[in-house]
Write a protein that holds these residues in place. Structure first.
Motif, PDB file in Angstrom:
ATOM      1  N   ARG A   1     -21.010 -13.802 -31.074  1.00  0.00           N
ATOM      2  CA  ARG A   1     -21.056 -14.958 -31.969  1.00  0.00           C
ATOM      3  C   ARG A   1     -21.505 -16.211 -31.236  1.00  0.00           C
ATOM      4  O   ARG A   1     -22.404 -16.932 -31.680  1.00  0.00           O
ATOM      5  CB  ARG A   1     -19.677 -15.202 -32.576  1.00  0.00           C
ATOM      6  CG  ARG A   1     -19.272 -14.222 -33.660  1.00  0.00           C
ATOM      7  CD  ARG A   1     -17.955 -14.663 -34.267  1.00  0.00           C
ATOM      8  NE  ARG A   1     -17.444 -13.694 -35.234  1.00  0.00           N
ATOM      9  CZ  ARG A   1     -16.335 -13.874 -35.918  1.00  0.00           C
ATOM     10  NH1 ARG A   1     -15.623 -14.971 -35.751  1.00  0.00           N
ATOM     11  NH2 ARG A   1     -15.921 -12.968 -36.788  1.00  0.00           N
TER      12      ARG A   1
ATOM     13  N   GLU B   1     -11.605   0.135 -35.285  1.00  0.00           N
ATOM     14  CA  GLU B   1     -11.644  -1.025 -36.174  1.00  0.00           C
ATOM     15  C   GLU B   1     -10.864  -0.782 -37.461  1.00  0.00           C
ATOM     16  O   GLU B   1     -10.100  -1.650 -37.905  1.00  0.00           O
ATOM     17  CB  GLU B   1     -13.096  -1.372 -36.501  1.00  0.00           C
ATOM     18  CG  GLU B   1     -13.232  -2.555 -37.445  1.00  0.00           C
ATOM     19  CD  GLU B   1     -14.682  -2.852 -37.782  1.00  0.00           C
ATOM     20  OE1 GLU B   1     -14.915  -3.781 -38.568  1.00  0.00           O
ATOM     21  OE2 GLU B   1     -15.572  -2.143 -37.261  1.00  0.00           O
TER      22      GLU B   1
ATOM     23  N   GLN C   1     -21.742  -3.205 -26.862  1.00  0.00           N
ATOM     24  CA  GLN C   1     -21.309  -3.693 -28.166  1.00  0.00           C
ATOM     25  C   GLN C   1     -21.791  -5.118 -28.414  1.00  0.00           C
ATOM     26  O   GLN C   1     -22.277  -5.434 -29.505  1.00  0.00           O
ATOM     27  CB  GLN C   1     -19.786  -3.635 -28.261  1.00  0.00           C
ATOM     28  CG  GLN C   1     -19.218  -2.217 -28.247  1.00  0.00           C
ATOM     29  CD  GLN C   1     -17.717  -2.204 -28.439  1.00  0.00           C
ATOM     30  OE1 GLN C   1     -17.159  -3.070 -29.087  1.00  0.00           O
ATOM     31  NE2 GLN C   1     -17.053  -1.222 -27.859  1.00  0.00           N
TER      32      GLN C   1
ATOM     33  N   ALA D   1     -24.668  -6.231 -31.179  1.00  0.00           N
ATOM     34  CA  ALA D   1     -24.366  -7.218 -32.215  1.00  0.00           C
ATOM     35  C   ALA D   1     -25.407  -8.335 -32.237  1.00  0.00           C
ATOM     36  O   ALA D   1     -25.856  -8.769 -33.304  1.00  0.00           O
ATOM     37  CB  ALA D   1     -22.967  -7.795 -31.992  1.00  0.00           C
TER      38      ALA D   1
ATOM     39  N   ALA E   1     -14.984  -0.259 -30.977  1.00  0.00           N
ATOM     40  CA  ALA E   1     -15.245  -0.373 -32.412  1.00  0.00           C
ATOM     41  C   ALA E   1     -14.733   0.845 -33.174  1.00  0.00           C
ATOM     42  O   ALA E   1     -14.591   0.792 -34.405  1.00  0.00           O
ATOM     43  CB  ALA E   1     -16.745  -0.541 -32.647  1.00  0.00           C
TER      44      ALA E   1
ATOM     45  N   SER F   1     -18.434 -17.506 -38.126  1.00  0.00           N
ATOM     46  CA  SER F   1     -18.198 -16.198 -38.738  1.00  0.00           C
ATOM     47  C   SER F   1     -19.421 -15.744 -39.524  1.00  0.00           C
ATOM     48  O   SER F   1     -20.285 -16.556 -39.884  1.00  0.00           O
ATOM     49  CB  SER F   1     -16.982 -16.265 -39.668  1.00  0.00           C
ATOM     50  OG  SER F   1     -15.816 -16.612 -38.954  1.00  0.00           O
TER      51      SER F   1
ATOM     52  N   GLU G   1     -17.384  -9.159 -29.846  1.00  0.00           N
ATOM     53  CA  GLU G   1     -17.702  -9.922 -31.056  1.00  0.00           C
ATOM     54  C   GLU G   1     -17.682 -11.417 -30.768  1.00  0.00           C
ATOM     55  O   GLU G   1     -18.572 -12.160 -31.197  1.00  0.00           O
ATOM     56  CB  GLU G   1     -16.704  -9.588 -32.161  1.00  0.00           C
ATOM     57  CG  GLU G   1     -16.984 -10.328 -33.464  1.00  0.00           C
ATOM     58  CD  GLU G   1     -15.979  -9.985 -34.542  1.00  0.00           C
ATOM     59  OE1 GLU G   1     -15.931 -10.696 -35.555  1.00  0.00           O
ATOM     60  OE2 GLU G   1     -15.225  -8.997 -34.361  1.00  0.00           O
TER      61      GLU G   1
END
Length: 582
Positions: free
Chosen positions: A419, A399, A164, A168, A396, A304, A415
């Motif tokens: 990021r 979600e 995951q 991403a 996920a 974000s 996540e």
């Protein structure tokens, strides 16, 4: 994360690493750890080829000794026999040449047909069996992967682990048109690369990153390889990647994932640029949200995706006690972070049943099962409607239900990892600003946040890097040769200089030193590098201004200047004559 990727310097030269543990320079191994596909074919098809060649040779010799007919008593020459056997044995069929055959010759040709069919069937069966063998298919995949990597002629990132977090990161890179190479030990994940809708054909291989030869095939030694991300679920594999990079290519940036403090320390020993423990990071961010809400809001907002609204401020959550219902490393890490901040924390095991949260101010559901977490969070909300609820999301798939539940905080380890990894690897200046926000006092963070929101709005801004050089700002440099140009001048609208563009100067890099939130009256110099946060259309207008002499002069002086060079010269002469006349 799209806006985090706009600042990566393409073709950036490799940097020196004095902290590398390498003592002897060793070339990165790039030989595939498997047999060459062509050699496999030749070895496995040796007997079928011998059978086919033997059948053709025997039938050619036999036909040449068969007696002819009464009309053509001479036997066929070896060449004529080879010609007939060739088109007969290949099941093409042509006829009796150079003249009609005798019965013995026809019987022999008939035997040739059946013998050749048997030989070809045996050969094709052997070839199909070879094609189904795992070793052969792996050799083909290795060679195809190697060709793809060698064909990449632009800077790229090597991503080890396509879970995951890896997916991403790859999607964020693809959004900016960046190239990347993927390694993952799970063949199904690698096969997904072709179905995930990337803009280019991505080079991916189902192999472990523990093997330095695989890393070499993936382009670790390639000049265009800019960074390595070790994002697998296995800490030992990530440590192995860090070790290989440090010893073989120490000048490359390497970011690794770790869920264990011992492995994280070992990665630091091998000079990993960043080691991200998402469990520990979440606890630290949660403490920051409670103790320094302004800094947390600003940092999380900047990390974000584009268009994310400014998060709400958390209040009145430090006066009561917290309940953490989690198993494994996550519960230990979060509890220790909360306790280090002076909070009253109770850690319970999910197997002990639903905890009492009636007198708590915060509850964290951190089990390894999303279903268990949602059930515990629902019970906590029923028992205490004023409770701050944080839920850990492991998959996920869940979600949508979690978004509908609307927890105060949803922790997605992958996540958070993606990021931070993308922010660090793609833009050192952007991450340096975020890191500065994390370490400044809350009053400074609140002031900067209010300034950015007042200029840009309450949605996550786009970031862009502006280099004051002849490639990116030729008109500005021509003006700076005789005049001054300030940061505030860049923020003026070239159509109406009284209007300020929606852009905020976050970082000024001069002579290798960073100046955060530089004042608008600061004069620019050649080779300065600026990081702006703002709206995309305004940032594009600012970039365009630096290429037009008339626009630069207007935003600085307010004079309406002709666009064409000839008219600008005439206009300046008239201004000089007018000034002398006065």
């Amino acid at each position: 994360m799209v806006n985090l990727l706009q600042l990566l310097q393409r073709g950036k030269p490799a940097r020196n690493r004095p902290d590398s543990l390498r003592r002897v320079r060793v070339e990165v191994p790039a030989e595939p750890p498997a047999t060459d596909a062509l050699f496999l074919v030749l070895r496995r098809m040796r007997m079928p080829l011998v059978v086919v060649v033997s059948v053709f040779a025997l039938m050619t010799f036999g036909l040449s000794v068969m007696p002819g007919s009464e009309a053509n008593p001479e036997r066929l020459s070896v060449f004529d026999s080879f010609y007939v056997i060739s088109y007969t044995g290949l099941t093409i069929g042509f006829g009796e040449v150079p003249h009609p055959f005798s019965y013995p010759q026809r019987i022999w040709v008939t035997l040739t047909i059946y013998a050749s069919v048997i030989a070809w069937s045996y050969s094709l069966a052997s070839l199909l069996a070879l094609a189904q063998e795992h070793t052969f298919r792996q050799a083909i995949a290795l060679q195809r992967f190697g060709r793809k990597v060698r064909g990449i002629n632009v800077p790229y990132v090597l991503v080890v682990g396509y879970g995951q977090a890896g997916e991403a990161v790859c999607r964020a890179l693809d959004d900016q048109g960046r190239q990347f190479v993927v390694l993952d030990s799970d063949p199904e994940r690698v096969q997904r690369l072709a179905l995930d809708g990337y803009s280019t054909d991505i080079a991916g291989l189902a192999a472990s990153g523990r093997d330095p030869r695989i890393l070499g095939m993936a382009g670790l030694a390639h000049d265009n390889c800019e960074a390595v991300l070790a994002l697998t679920d296995n800490d030992e594999t990530n440590l192995s990647v860090v070790m290989s990079v440090n010893l073989l290519r120490p000048e490359l940036m390497v970011i690794a994932r770790s869920s264990d403090r011992e492995h994280a320390q070992q990665m630091h020993d091998f000079a990993a640029d960043v080691v991200i423990n998402p469990f520990d990071r979440y606890g630290a961010y949660l403490v920051m949200a409670l103790r320094r809400p302004a800094g947390f809001r600003l940092a999380s907002w900047l990390m974000s995706p584009r268009g994310t609204e400014l998060p709400h401020k958390l209040e009145h959550l430090t006066d009561g006690h917290w309940v953490v219902c989690a198993d494994g490393t996550f519960g230990f890490e979060v509890t220790r972070d909360l306790e280090s901040a002076g909070l009253d924390v109770l850690l319970v095991d999910p197997r002990d049943g639903r905890p009492d949260v009636s007198d708590a101010v915060g509850f964290i559901a951190g089990a390894e099962s999303d279903i268990v977490n949602m059930a515990m969070a629902a019970h906590a909300r029923i028992e205490n409607d004023e409770l701050f609820i944080a839920v850990r999301q492991n998959s996920a798939v869940n979600e949508a239900p979690l978004r509908a539940f609307d927890a105060d905080s949803v922790f997605v380890p992958t996540e958070l990892l993606a990021r931070e990894a993308v922010a660090r690897i793609t833009s050192p200046n952007y991450w340096s600003f975020i890191d500065h926000v994390l370490h400044e006092d809350d009053d400074w963070d609140a002031r900067v946040m209010d300034e950015i929101v007042a200029i840009v709005g309450d949605e996550t801004p786009v970031s862009t890097r502006l280099d004051v050089d002849y490639s990116n700002a030729p008109a500005a440099l021509r003006w700076m040769s005789d005049h001054e140009l300030t940061i505030g001048d860049l923020l003026r609208d070239p159509d109406d200089r009284e209007v300020r563009l929606a852009a905020y100067p976050a970082v000024l890099v001069r002579n290798g030193r960073r100046n955060f939130t530089p004042p608008l009256e600061m004069t620019l110099r050649e080779n300065d590098s600026l990081l702006f946060l703002g709206r995309e259309e305004d940032l594009q207008v600012m970039r365009a201004t630096l290429f037009h002499d008339s626009a630069v002069e207007y935003v600085v002086t307010g004079r309406e200047v002709a666009t064409a060079w000839v008219f600008r010269v005439v206009q300046r002469i008239r201004w000089r004559l007018r000034d002398r006349a006065r």
